[in-house]
Design an enzyme around this catalytic site. Structure first.
Site, PDB file in Angstrom:
ATOM      1  N   GLY A  12       0.835  -1.209   0.000  1.00 54.05           N
ATOM      2  CA  GLY A  12       0.000   0.000   0.000  1.00 54.05           C
ATOM      3  C   GLY A  12       0.863   1.249   0.000  1.00 54.05           C
ATOM      4  O   GLY A  12       1.949   1.250   0.569  1.00 54.05           O
ATOM      5  N   GLY A  77       1.458  -9.730  -5.653  1.00 49.78           N
ATOM      6  CA  GLY A  77       1.983  -9.961  -6.990  1.00 49.78           C
ATOM      7  C   GLY A  77       2.333 -11.413  -7.170  1.00 49.78           C
ATOM      8  O   GLY A  77       1.847 -12.274  -6.438  1.00 49.78           O
ATOM      9  N   GLY A 114       6.390  -2.481   3.178  1.00 44.80           N
ATOM     10  CA  GLY A 114       6.078  -2.991   4.512  1.00 44.80           C
ATOM     11  C   GLY A 114       6.553  -4.436   4.610  1.00 44.80           C
ATOM     12  O   GLY A 114       7.314  -4.915   3.764  1.00 44.80           O
ATOM     13  N   GLU A 115       6.023  -5.082   5.599  1.00 50.44           N
ATOM     14  CA  GLU A 115       6.386  -6.474   5.920  1.00 50.44           C
ATOM     15  C   GLU A 115       6.398  -7.406   4.700  1.00 50.44           C
ATOM     16  O   GLU A 115       7.375  -8.123   4.466  1.00 50.44           O
ATOM     17  CB  GLU A 115       5.268  -6.922   6.850  1.00 50.44           C
ATOM     18  CG  GLU A 115       5.569  -7.822   7.923  1.00 50.44           C
ATOM     19  CD  GLU A 115       4.218  -8.192   8.547  1.00 50.44           C
ATOM     20  OE1 GLU A 115       4.162  -9.263   9.096  1.00 50.44           O
ATOM     21  OE2 GLU A 115       3.248  -7.398   8.443  1.00 50.44           O
ATOM     22  N   ASP A 139       0.739   2.410   9.301  1.00 50.77           N
ATOM     23  CA  ASP A 139       0.319   1.752  10.550  1.00 50.77           C
ATOM     24  C   ASP A 139       1.365   1.860  11.667  1.00 50.77           C
ATOM     25  O   ASP A 139       1.041   1.662  12.830  1.00 50.77           O
ATOM     26  CB  ASP A 139       0.043   0.258  10.296  1.00 50.77           C
ATOM     27  CG  ASP A 139      -0.975   0.047   9.183  1.00 50.77           C
ATOM     28  OD1 ASP A 139      -1.807   0.938   8.967  1.00 50.77           O
ATOM     29  OD2 ASP A 139      -0.908  -1.006   8.526  1.00 50.77           O
ATOM     30  N   HIS A 279      -8.948   5.558   2.977  1.00 49.70           N
ATOM     31  CA  HIS A 279      -7.710   5.870   2.259  1.00 49.70           C
ATOM     32  C   HIS A 279      -7.355   7.350   2.253  1.00 49.70           C
ATOM     33  O   HIS A 279      -6.279   7.717   1.758  1.00 49.70           O
ATOM     34  CB  HIS A 279      -7.777   5.309   0.841  1.00 49.70           C
ATOM     35  CG  HIS A 279      -7.765   3.812   0.834  1.00 49.70           C
ATOM     36  ND1 HIS A 279      -8.882   3.071   1.096  1.00 49.70           N
ATOM     37  CD2 HIS A 279      -6.747   2.932   0.665  1.00 49.70           C
ATOM     38  CE1 HIS A 279      -8.575   1.777   1.068  1.00 49.70           C
ATOM     39  NE2 HIS A 279      -7.279   1.670   0.811  1.00 49.70           N
ATOM     40  N   LEU A 280      -8.225   8.194   2.827  1.00 49.99           N
ATOM     41  CA  LEU A 280      -7.832   9.607   2.994  1.00 49.99           C
ATOM     42  C   LEU A 280      -6.569   9.677   3.853  1.00 49.99           C
ATOM     43  O   LEU A 280      -5.777  10.614   3.745  1.00 49.99           O
ATOM     44  CB  LEU A 280      -8.946  10.403   3.673  1.00 49.99           C
ATOM     45  CG  LEU A 280     -10.178  10.685   2.811  1.00 49.99           C
ATOM     46  CD1 LEU A 280     -11.263  11.336   3.650  1.00 49.99           C
ATOM     47  CD2 LEU A 280      -9.804  11.594   1.638  1.00 49.99           C
ATOM     48  N   ARG A 282      -4.063   7.777   3.631  1.00 53.14           N
ATOM     49  CA  ARG A 282      -2.870   7.384   2.864  1.00 53.14           C
ATOM     50  C   ARG A 282      -2.574   8.310   1.703  1.00 53.14           C
ATOM     51  O   ARG A 282      -1.443   8.376   1.230  1.00 53.14           O
ATOM     52  CB  ARG A 282      -3.071   5.966   2.317  1.00 53.14           C
ATOM     53  CG  ARG A 282      -2.927   4.937   3.370  1.00 53.14           C
ATOM     54  CD  ARG A 282      -2.619   3.551   2.924  1.00 53.14           C
ATOM     55  NE  ARG A 282      -2.805   3.206   1.552  1.00 53.14           N
ATOM     56  CZ  ARG A 282      -3.210   2.001   1.141  1.00 53.14           C
ATOM     57  NH1 ARG A 282      -3.527   1.085   2.053  1.00 53.14           N
ATOM     58  NH2 ARG A 282      -3.297   1.716  -0.117  1.00 53.14           N
TER      59      ARG A 282
HETATM   60  O1  F6P Z   1      -1.171  -1.222   5.905  1.00 50.83           O
HETATM   61  C1  F6P Z   1      -1.702  -0.029   5.456  1.00 50.83           C
HETATM   62  C2  F6P Z   1      -3.193  -0.098   5.327  1.00 50.83           C
HETATM   63  O2  F6P Z   1      -3.670   1.161   4.932  1.00 50.83           O
HETATM   64  C3  F6P Z   1      -3.925  -0.604   6.566  1.00 50.83           C
HETATM   65  O3  F6P Z   1      -4.023   0.377   7.567  1.00 50.83           O
HETATM   66  C4  F6P Z   1      -5.234  -1.049   5.982  1.00 50.83           C
HETATM   67  O4  F6P Z   1      -5.829  -2.060   6.761  1.00 50.83           O
HETATM   68  C5  F6P Z   1      -4.835  -1.589   4.638  1.00 50.83           C
HETATM   69  O5  F6P Z   1      -3.564  -1.034   4.326  1.00 50.83           O
HETATM   70  C6  F6P Z   1      -5.811  -1.276   3.528  1.00 50.83           C
HETATM   71  O6  F6P Z   1      -5.398  -1.914   2.392  1.00 50.83           O
HETATM   72  P1  F6P Z   1      -6.059  -1.701   0.959  1.00 50.83           P
HETATM   73  O7  F6P Z   1      -5.413  -0.490   0.358  1.00 50.83           O
HETATM   74  O8  F6P Z   1      -5.747  -2.943   0.238  1.00 50.83           O
HETATM   75  O9  F6P Z   1      -7.525  -1.461   1.160  1.00 50.83           O
END
Ligand code: F6P
Length: 361
Positions: A12, A77, A114-115, A139, A279-280, A282
């Protein structure tokens, strides 16, 4: 010294990815005279016909404040599959990617993710390909680093949302519930809840009871505050309950906010509304801190590669960027310490976590 390195972004997106890309390019080209190739759409860009772009200080000019990633990203992927809840890395795509990197003349990679993405990066390292990871997630749940970039911006967005909900909640004497991200940790909810003066913070680390949550709402009512702001982390659960998913097949969390809103409304008789921030948190421009942290991570990642390090991730520890083995970086999730100072301070100022005995004290 490498002649050419590659860079990619996976998983993400998070505010600050472009700040890292810019710093990597400026350091690699300006300081060490290397060429930098951007790989598009995560590791997928080095499969098949390959999708790459040449990155120069000129092409990355102006991207520092931009949200998203100029390289594109992919959540899942071809490189990792889940089998019985455990990640499995098939050999074929990795061999193909290694052959393509050789054809492209890319001698080392900087991987932002991330992980999940860093676990794929580790597979390249295990096959002898030089790699340095840069931790990314809003997160803030990676144990090896005190902070990940994107987290502070997400808190800013969630705090502004709480500020806005505050005035409408107070005007209508309502309960407002804000659902925030964070996966199975409560970092965003806790930090934004404190900064945005939430009355109740519900996090996965402290299972809640509706009795306790309702009691806090009613106690505020009795004390003359006829509205309540609740922030709930998407992974929060009731005592003995399960997480709520909006998509069970892909294990996508979501829906706890609506559940809390319904139950609190029913138990207190108060008009209640739910806002899912989604997603606001992010999207959009990184704040100053995330630009700074991303820039520092990017420059340090290049220096780590140049000094011969590989299979490592840059991490923030005690205010300084260090490197830690990728294996360590992926192994542990950092959860909110329930007896930690921040939870204690929140309780001291009267914030409820909805824990079973809290409402009765
Ligand atoms: O890990 C980041 C994150 O935004 C989480 O907080 C959330 O659960 C997840 O990714 C949402 O993922 P997607 O973009 O696939 O909906």
């Amino acid at each position: 010294m490498y002649k050419q390195i590659g860079i990619l972004t996976g998983g993400g997106d998070a505010p600050g990815l472009n700040a890292v890309i810019r710093a990597v390019v400026r350091t690699a080209v300006g300081e060490f005279g290397m060429k930098v190739t951007g790989i598009e759409d995560s590791f997928e860009g080095i499969l098949g016909e390959t999708h790459t772009m040449s990155l120069t200080p000129k092409t990355v000019s102006g991207i520092l404040p931009r949200g998203g990633t100029i390289l594109g990203t992919r959540n899942r992927g071809s490189f990792a599959q889940m089998i019985d809840g455990k990640p499995f890395f098939p050999e074929l795509p990795i061999s193909e990617a290694l052959a393509n990197l050789d054809i492209l003349g890319i001698e080392a990679l900087i991987v932002l993710g991330g992980e999940g993405t860093l676990a794929i990066a580790e597979q390249f390292h295990k096959r002898g390909f030089p790699i340095i990871g840069v931790p990314k997630t809003i997160d803030n749940d990676l144990a090896a680093t005190e902070l990940t970039f994107g987290f502070m911006t997400a808190i800013d967005v969630a705090t502004e949302a709480l500020d806005r909900l505050h005035t409408t909640a107070a005007s209508h004497d309502r309960v407002m519930v804000l659902e925030v991200m964070g996966r199975n940790t409560g970092w965003i909810a806790l930090h934004a809840g404190l900064a945005g003066s939430a009355d109740i913070i519900l996090i996965p680390e402290i299972p809640f009871s509706f009795e306790s949550v309702a009691e806090k709402v009613l106690a505020r009512e009795r004390a003359g505050s006829r509205f309540t702001n609740i922030v709930v982390a998407e992974g929060a659960t009731e005592v003995g309950g399960e997480e709520i998913y909006s998509d069970t097949q892909n294990l996508r969390l979501g829906g706890v906010g609506e559940h809390v809103t319904r139950e609190v409304g029913r138990l207190t008789g108060k008009e209640s509304r739910c806002v899912v921030l989604g997603h606001l948190q992010r999207g959009g421009s990184p704040n100053a801190f995330d630009r700074m942290l991303g820039t520092n991570f990017g420059a340090c990642a290049v220096r780590a590669l140049v000094s011969g390090e590989t299979g490592k991730m840059v991490a923030l520890q005690a205010g300084t960027i260090v490197t830690v083995p990728l294996s360590e970086a992926c192994a542990n999730t950092k959860t909110v310490p329930v007896d930690g100072q921040l939870v204690r301070s929140a309780r001291d100022i009267g914030i409820s976590f909805g824990a079973p005995l809290e409402g009765k004290g």
